[in-house]
Design a protein around this motif. Sequence first.
Motif, short mmCIF file in Angstrom:
data_model
loop_
_atom_site.label_atom_id
_atom_site.label_comp_id
_atom_site.label_asym_id
_atom_site.label_seq_id
_atom_site.Cartn_x
_atom_site.Cartn_y
_atom_site.Cartn_z
N LYS A 176 0.84 -1.20 0.00
CA LYS A 176 0.00 0.00 0.00
C LYS A 176 0.88 1.26 0.00
O LYS A 176 0.56 2.24 -0.65
CB LYS A 176 -0.91 0.00 1.22
CG LYS A 176 -1.89 1.12 1.26
CD LYS A 176 -2.84 1.00 2.43
CE LYS A 176 -3.81 2.16 2.43
NZ LYS A 176 -4.75 2.08 3.54
N GLU A 216 0.67 4.33 -2.64
CA GLU A 216 0.41 5.70 -2.19
C GLU A 216 1.49 6.67 -2.69
O GLU A 216 1.19 7.79 -3.08
CB GLU A 216 0.30 5.75 -0.67
CG GLU A 216 -1.00 5.13 -0.16
CD GLU A 216 -1.05 4.99 1.35
OE1 GLU A 216 -0.03 5.21 2.03
OE2 GLU A 216 -2.13 4.63 1.85
N CYS A 268 0.85 7.32 -6.29
CA CYS A 268 -0.30 8.21 -6.41
C CYS A 268 0.12 9.67 -6.18
O CYS A 268 -0.24 10.56 -6.96
CB CYS A 268 -1.36 7.80 -5.41
SG CYS A 268 -2.92 8.67 -5.57
#
Length: 164
Positions: A84, A88, A91
């Motif tokens: 994750k 992130e 992103c």
Amino acid sequence: MRICMPRGNKRRRYNEENILREIRDNCIECLEKGEIKEPKVFLISCLNDELHKYDFQKLQDTLIHELPDHKKHAFLLSLPNISKQIIEKKCMALKKEIWMLALASAGVAAIPIPGLSVFCDVAILITALKNYLKAFGLNERSLENLAKKFGKNVNDLRSVITSP
């Protein structure tokens, strides 16, 4: 963690932490003998399902912080989507690019040719979306590779993809 390995009639005990420390110390010692000052050594596994083990996260963080910006961005987008935290970071990096896309769109809009702005905006949007899908491993090729790897149907993978 202790690992016992049979050897003949004897059982030897191995301590993973001690072995890893010995490997790291030996690497540092050899690098220092080669006149490398303060070498950074990262122990990682070459197996895809073990990338989370050992120093892989530390290696990624070090590269992200020490690479020049243009290389940092390329490295970040090339990382496997295994956590994750990586997703992130990707992103955030892609969000920082949005201003460049908006600037390109505004530049084309300044040219007074009917329809050119709309045509270019659509092209910019499609290119950006393809790049986002590729970065997150959601393009066709990545999905097919993932499906093969885990023996799943590509449509099953597509069915669980959600977007906020």
